[in-house]
Enzyme design. Structure first.
Site, short mmCIF file in Angstrom:
data_model
loop_
_atom_site.label_atom_id
_atom_site.label_comp_id
_atom_site.label_asym_id
_atom_site.label_seq_id
_atom_site.Cartn_x
_atom_site.Cartn_y
_atom_site.Cartn_z
N HIS A 217 -81.79 7.91 -38.20
CA HIS A 217 -81.31 7.45 -39.50
C HIS A 217 -80.92 6.00 -39.41
O HIS A 217 -79.97 5.55 -40.04
CB HIS A 217 -80.12 8.28 -39.96
CG HIS A 217 -80.45 9.72 -40.03
ND1 HIS A 217 -80.16 10.59 -39.03
CD2 HIS A 217 -81.08 10.42 -40.98
CE1 HIS A 217 -80.61 11.78 -39.35
NE2 HIS A 217 -81.16 11.71 -40.53
N GLY A 399 -75.04 6.11 -51.09
CA GLY A 399 -74.58 7.47 -51.39
C GLY A 399 -73.44 7.47 -52.42
O GLY A 399 -73.47 8.22 -53.39
N THR A 439 -72.71 13.40 -46.23
CA THR A 439 -71.51 14.18 -45.99
C THR A 439 -70.47 13.85 -47.04
O THR A 439 -69.84 14.73 -47.62
CB THR A 439 -70.87 13.80 -44.64
OG1 THR A 439 -71.89 13.73 -43.67
CG2 THR A 439 -69.82 14.78 -44.24
N SER A 440 -70.31 12.55 -47.28
CA SER A 440 -69.25 12.15 -48.20
C SER A 440 -69.54 12.69 -49.60
O SER A 440 -68.61 13.01 -50.34
CB SER A 440 -69.11 10.63 -48.22
OG SER A 440 -70.29 10.04 -48.67
N ARG A 538 -71.81 11.54 -38.77
CA ARG A 538 -72.90 10.73 -38.22
C ARG A 538 -72.42 9.77 -37.16
O ARG A 538 -73.16 9.38 -36.28
CB ARG A 538 -73.51 9.88 -39.34
CG ARG A 538 -74.35 10.60 -40.30
CD ARG A 538 -75.73 10.84 -39.70
NE ARG A 538 -76.41 11.84 -40.46
CZ ARG A 538 -76.98 11.62 -41.63
NH1 ARG A 538 -76.97 10.43 -42.15
NH2 ARG A 538 -77.59 12.58 -42.27
N PRO A 552 -65.90 3.63 -43.28
CA PRO A 552 -66.40 3.34 -44.63
C PRO A 552 -65.91 4.36 -45.67
O PRO A 552 -65.58 3.98 -46.81
CB PRO A 552 -67.92 3.41 -44.49
CG PRO A 552 -68.20 3.99 -43.15
CD PRO A 552 -66.99 3.76 -42.30
N GLY A 553 -65.83 5.62 -45.27
CA GLY A 553 -65.38 6.64 -46.22
C GLY A 553 -63.92 6.47 -46.60
O GLY A 553 -63.51 6.76 -47.73
P1 ADP Z 1 -73.21 10.67 -43.77
O1 ADP Z 1 -72.20 10.68 -42.68
O2 ADP Z 1 -73.82 12.01 -44.02
O3 ADP Z 1 -74.21 9.57 -43.63
P2 ADP Z 1 -71.80 9.01 -45.68
O4 ADP Z 1 -72.32 7.84 -44.91
O5 ADP Z 1 -71.99 8.96 -47.15
O6 ADP Z 1 -72.38 10.36 -45.12
O7 ADP Z 1 -70.25 9.14 -45.44
C1 ADP Z 1 -69.67 8.84 -44.22
C2 ADP Z 1 -68.18 9.04 -44.37
O8 ADP Z 1 -67.91 10.41 -44.61
C3 ADP Z 1 -67.41 8.68 -43.14
O9 ADP Z 1 -67.09 7.31 -43.13
C4 ADP Z 1 -66.18 9.55 -43.25
O10 ADP Z 1 -65.15 8.91 -43.98
C5 ADP Z 1 -66.64 10.71 -44.08
N1 ADP Z 1 -66.77 11.94 -43.29
C6 ADP Z 1 -67.75 12.29 -42.44
N2 ADP Z 1 -67.52 13.53 -41.94
C7 ADP Z 1 -66.36 13.95 -42.48
C8 ADP Z 1 -65.57 15.14 -42.38
N3 ADP Z 1 -65.95 16.17 -41.62
N4 ADP Z 1 -64.43 15.21 -43.10
C9 ADP Z 1 -64.03 14.19 -43.89
N5 ADP Z 1 -64.73 13.05 -44.03
C10 ADP Z 1 -65.87 12.93 -43.34
MG MG Z 2 -73.75 7.57 -43.59
#
Ligand code: ADP
Ligand code: MG
Length: 570
Positions: A217, A399, A439-440, A538, A552-553
């Site tokens: 990815h 996202g 995930t977010s 990730r 970032p989340g």
């Molecule tokens: P992905 O990880 O699927 O690429 P995003 O990039 O949109 O999704 O989101 C990443 C963010 O999701 C991370 O920075 C974190 O804040 C949040 N995150 C990832 N896993 C979890 C989890 N199990 N619980 C809470 N927040 C999570």
């Molecule tokens: Mg991501």
């Protein structure tokens, strides 16, 4: 560089539509992806494969006789939504159970897990299959927690053949587990890919160097090393895999050399020359081999080597005939066309009872707040993406932008139809999860849904209800994602915000003043993630790289809360 785009946002959907049209003799489109356009007998266990787009031929290129029954196609590098997976599984189901197979990524686990629950409530025996072949993403004793890369090809080819052979669902599951336990991959990257519409790659590797332990990815490697010659790299890949042999491996393998999208076939053949030599020198018998592009990462430059440590049974299913757009073997009996009509649209949200006046007023306010949030996240899209690219996959900006826009549109639609606050936020949550994918997206979807459930469609939002809003969202996020404080996720911003808000409300603050305190706590919480190492999602395999950059989340969460407060006071 991805040069051929129209609207970059439409890229994944247009790619699937073009693919389905071009390969009409194999596949037809349905909401969420594609299924076989050829007839499949009733009573066969179905295998649906999937994940984000950008990996072609994975996953849609493998739909056809002898291999997969359907593929769920998400946005670029982000998981499809639960309703997309549900739709494709329903179309693929032939009454004997459905598997959804995917590489082990947090977003896929959340979304596909929700789809399985929905299928189960329709009486369908649905199960997930997680491929965990990447040896660079975790230690051998945690094989089951590793992520999936090019091992997807043999894992799903073998499983698809077992389904075709008429095994029942328990037997197919056993075959998949046997295969996954005996598949190992190891890869290196020479340069990152560029997302459609972006003007720079997600990462770069200096000339003469390589990233070891690539992700599919656009994640950078886990460490960097000198590239050396093709023969050196062949040795590195073979040694890495031989050091990680599964127990009772035997000496017979299928070896697959996979290109990530930006590496020439001739270069791979040169590399293969060294690979086969080192394998044979180590006493390994190569029962079958393949060199080509199987699981790509847009235009990323890099290669991975996969070994399947064979048993007689695995060899039989690997060699069985199949006929799909991107993978063919032997000859299959023509099956004729399946004429069933499939829906291309998601099911529309139904509004039961109209909301009460005060609840409709709250719903309209929520819709206007979501508009402000969507504008803000659009503005911050590139910045959030860059933060996510450091240790994650770079998709957090797109996202969040896509999810919030979908939520805004869904809320506006149901508000027009007199929905109350609950129906509005439930619809917005489902749309966020659907539109975003990552995930977010699943977590934000669950949070909005929970806030909606607390508000209801009939009652006027009183002080008690308002006090519980942030806590309800937080509980939903931790229930679904299992993150704890300090894991470096959005929870590190959300939990302090919920605490500060509750304390201020209990002390008698006006809700807007309590909300200001929540924003401050969220911003501090987000800032505090800078020194943490990611333990989930990730970013986990690259945990150490995440130190020094805020999560970032967590940052996007604090931006959303501050946008809401600004909007309420403007
Ligand atoms: P992905 O990880 O699927 O690429 P995003 O990039 O949109 O999704 O989101 C990443 C963010 O999701 C991370 O920075 C974190 O804040 C949040 N995150 C990832 N896993 C979890 C989890 N199990 N619980 C809470 N927040 C999570
Ligand atoms: Mg991501």
């Amino acid at each position: 560089m991805t040069r051929l785009t129209n609207q970059p946002d439409d890229f994944p959907a247009e790619a699937v539509a073009g693919f389905a049209d071009a390969f009409d003799r194999y596949v037809k489109a349905t909401f969420g992806g594609v299924v076989r356009s050829t007839r499949t007998r009733q009573g066969k266990v179905a295998l649906v494969v999937g994940g984000g787009s950008g990996h072609y031929p994975a996953f849609a290129g493998w739909v056809g006789q002898g291999f997969a029954d359907g593929a769920v196609c998400g946005n670029i590098f982000s998981s499809p939504s639960a309703s997309q997976a549900y739709s494709v599984c329903k179309a693929a189901d032939r009454g004997a159970g459905v598997f959804i197979g995917f590489g082990n990524y947090a977003g896929d686990v959340l979304h596909f897990g929700q789809a399985v629950e929905r299928l189960a409530s329709d009486g369908i025996d649905a199960r997930t299959l997680l491929v965990t072949d990447d040896i660079a993403s975790g230690p051998p004793e945690e094989h089951q927690k590793r992520r999936g890369i090019a091992g997807d090809l043999p894992a799903f080819k073998i499983t698809g053949a077992a389904c075709e052979a008429g095994l029942d669902i328990d037997q197919v599951e056993r075959v998949f587990n046997l295969a996954n336990d005996r598949i190992r991959s190891f890869g290196v990257a020479f340069g990152g890919c560029t997302l459609p519409g972006a003007d720079h790659p997600l990462f770069t590797v200096p000339a003469g160097r390589m990233g070891i332990g690539l992700g599919i990815h656009g994640e950078p490697g886990i460490e960097e090393a000198d590239l050396g010659s093709a023969a050196d790299l062949a040795q590195t890949l073979v040694d890495g895999l031989l050091n990680d042999r599964p127990e009772g491996s035997g000496e017979r393998v299928v070896a697959i050399l996979n290109g990530l999208g930006g590496t020439k076939y001739e270069e791979m053949f040169v590399l293969w020359h060294g690979v086969q030599k080192h394998l044979r020198q180590a006493g390994i018998e190569i029962a079958d081999s393949d060199v080509g592009e199987f699981v790509t990462s847009l235009d990323m430059a890099g290669v991975s080597l996969t070994l399947v440590w064979l048993t007689d049974e695995l060899e039989k299913y690997w060699l069985a005939p199949c006929d799909t757009p991107a993978y063919r073997r032997g000859s299959v009996e023509p099956a004729g066309r399946d004429d069933a009509e499939l829906s291309k649209e998601p099911t529309a949200v139904e509004i039961g009872e109209a909301g009460s006046q005060p609840s409709r007023k709250a719903a309209a306010l929520a819709a206007s707040l979501l508009t402000a949030v969507a504008d803000r996240l659009k503005q911050d899209e590139a910045e959030l993406g860059d933060m996510d690219a450091i240790a994650g996959d770079g998709d957090h900006g797109t996202g969040m932008a896509r999810g919030s826009r979908a939520a805004r549109d869904a809320a506006a639609d149901v508000v027009k139809r007199h929905a109350g606050a609950q129906t509005t936020l439930n619809a917005a949550g489902a749309a966020w999860s659907e539109g975003s994918g990552g995930t977010s997206g699943a977590l934000w979807g669950a949070a909005l849904n929970a806030v909606g459930n607390l508000l209801g469609d009939q009652k006027a939002p009183d002080r008690d209800t308002l006090s519980g809003l942030l806590r309800a969202g937080l509980d939903a996020v931790t229930r679904l994602g299992g993150a704890q404080l300090g894991d470096k996720t959005m929870v590190d911003a959300m939990a302090p915000a919920a605490d500060a808000y509750e304390v201020a409300m209990a002390a008698g603050d006006e809700p807007i003043d309590a909300a200001r305190k929540a924003v401050e706590a969220a911003e501090q919480g987000a800032e505090s993630t800078r020194d943490m190492v990611a333990k989930l999602g990730r970013a986990r395999p690259l945990g150490e790289k995440s130190r020094g950059t805020a999560d970032p989340g967590a940052v996007s969460l604090s931006r959303v809360l501050s946008t809401i407060v600004d909007q309420l006071t403007s």
